[in-house]
Design an enzyme around this catalytic site. Structure first.
Site, PDB file in Angstrom:
ATOM      1  N   SER A 171      39.444  31.376  37.107  1.00  0.00           N
ATOM      2  CA  SER A 171      39.874  31.123  38.481  1.00  0.00           C
ATOM      3  C   SER A 171      41.154  31.869  38.845  1.00  0.00           C
ATOM      4  O   SER A 171      41.584  31.819  39.996  1.00  0.00           O
ATOM      5  CB  SER A 171      40.089  29.619  38.693  1.00  0.00           C
ATOM      6  OG  SER A 171      40.963  29.096  37.712  1.00  0.00           O
ATOM      7  N   HIS A 193      33.518  34.157  40.010  1.00  0.00           N
ATOM      8  CA  HIS A 193      34.185  32.857  40.063  1.00  0.00           C
ATOM      9  C   HIS A 193      33.422  31.875  40.954  1.00  0.00           C
ATOM     10  O   HIS A 193      33.438  31.980  42.171  1.00  0.00           O
ATOM     11  CB  HIS A 193      35.610  33.036  40.585  1.00  0.00           C
ATOM     12  CG  HIS A 193      36.376  31.762  40.691  1.00  0.00           C
ATOM     13  ND1 HIS A 193      37.334  31.535  41.664  1.00  0.00           N
ATOM     14  CD2 HIS A 193      36.327  30.616  39.949  1.00  0.00           C
ATOM     15  CE1 HIS A 193      37.818  30.325  41.522  1.00  0.00           C
ATOM     16  NE2 HIS A 193      37.235  29.746  40.492  1.00  0.00           N
ATOM     17  N   GLU A 252      33.357  34.048  44.229  1.00  0.00           N
ATOM     18  CA  GLU A 252      34.239  35.206  44.375  1.00  0.00           C
ATOM     19  C   GLU A 252      33.800  36.285  43.380  1.00  0.00           C
ATOM     20  O   GLU A 252      33.625  36.002  42.197  1.00  0.00           O
ATOM     21  CB  GLU A 252      35.692  34.830  44.084  1.00  0.00           C
ATOM     22  CG  GLU A 252      36.351  34.020  45.180  1.00  0.00           C
ATOM     23  CD  GLU A 252      37.803  33.676  44.860  1.00  0.00           C
ATOM     24  OE1 GLU A 252      38.659  33.846  45.745  1.00  0.00           O
ATOM     25  OE2 GLU A 252      38.077  33.225  43.728  1.00  0.00           O
ATOM     26  N   ASN A 304      42.355  30.721  45.401  1.00  0.00           N
ATOM     27  CA  ASN A 304      43.459  30.034  44.727  1.00  0.00           C
ATOM     28  C   ASN A 304      44.823  30.606  45.079  1.00  0.00           C
ATOM     29  O   ASN A 304      45.831  29.898  45.012  1.00  0.00           O
ATOM     30  CB  ASN A 304      43.239  30.048  43.214  1.00  0.00           C
ATOM     31  CG  ASN A 304      42.246  28.988  42.782  1.00  0.00           C
ATOM     32  OD1 ASN A 304      42.199  27.906  43.344  1.00  0.00           O
ATOM     33  ND2 ASN A 304      41.443  29.296  41.780  1.00  0.00           N
TER      34      ASN A 304
END
Length: 285
Positions: free
Chosen positions: A120, A141, A153, A192
């Site tokens: 992540s 991801h 992702e 993130n």
């Protein structure tokens, strides 16, 4: 290349969820973890998820049985030898991941196979350099829970062949039915990089006593139309995951917005990890 045989490294929450997604879409899947206990727990997690799918009318009992029949659980990393795509979903520890990529490089026999990481936040290029085929390594991801969350992702490193990123992107959208976004190989990627400072800001507000967790969450849900407040979302993500991702981004960038709040560290020390442990900032028992 038509991907029909996939491997997943790790059968925790993310690994088992990714394996479920792959099996539901007709792929032959091998899931590997390090011990018989973790393998058994992963198998149980997948079986329970499929059972809920049947109960909710998302799949028939026959479809459940067929999907389960496409998944093999093992402790033998050598079972990845014939895989066309291997998705690493081990714990968020860079050294563990680099070691796995080095081992997979010598095990996976197909030179056209793709090695992907579900990390992540960690640099994909570092995993790529642990192999002799860095151009075939990419970030993929998924978000938790993988069978429910639509987003993936796609993160090519500076060494990734652009055609590999395109192939993984097409596989995720056309075969798995996911929504994809592309990110540079930067700390935290897209989601993130934006989410962690937001969650940490909310935790710092709680830590400083400016507001209760209920007030913070109610404010963001009703004032900003968020589907879930940041404190409850941190519990859902996993407080340990939030901590590790924040540490990873902070170590690379030095941005204080990503420095984990002390309260978060203490929650993790106490084993209060959120939904996964039954208690975090809120009680889920």
């Amino acid at each position: 290349m038509t991907i029909e045989r996939a491997g997943v490294i790790g059968c925790g929450l993310m690994g088992s969820g990714i394996a479920e997604v792959l099996a539901r879409k007709g792929l032959n899947v091998v899931v590997r973890d390090i011990s018989e206990d973790t393998v058994a727990a992963g198998r149980q997690r997948v079986e329970q998820s499929f059972a809920k799918g049947v109960e909710r009318g998302k799949m028939t009992a026959s479809e459940r049985d067929e999907a389960l029949g496409r998944i093999e659980f093992t402790t033998d990393l050598g079972r990845m030898a014939d895989r066309q795509l291997v998705i690493e979903a081990a714990s968020e520890n860079e050294e563990i991941k680099k070691k796995l990529f080095g081992e997979l490089d010598s095990i996976v026999t197909d030179e056209s196979a793709i090695l992907a990481s579900n990390t992540s936040s960690m640099p994909i290029v570092r995993f790529a350099q642990a192999t002799s085929r860095p151009e075939r390594v990419v970030g993929m991801h998924f978000f938790n829970p993988a069978p429910v969350q639509p987003l993936v992702e796609i993160i090519p490193s500076l060494l990734t062949d652009p055609s590999v990123a395109d192939e993984v992107d097409a596989f995720a959208t056309e075969v798995l039915g996911k929504v994809t976004i592309r990110s540079d190989d930067r700390p935290g990627f897209i989601v993130n990089a934006l989410l962690i400072p937001f969650l940490f800001s909310a935790i710092r507000m709680l830590e400083a006593g400016h507001a209760t967790k209920e007030a913070i969450d109610t404010g963001m849900v009703n004032g900003c139309a968020h589907p879930m407040g940041p404190i409850r979302l941190a519990d859902r993500v996993g407080l340990d995951t939030c901590l590790y991702v924040g540490q990873s981004i902070y170590e690379e960038t030095g941005d204080p917005a990503n420095k984990p709040p002390l309260l978060l560290s203490r929650m993790v020390d106490a084993g209060r990890l959120g939904v996964k442990s039954g208690r975090g900032f809120y009680d889920y028992s």
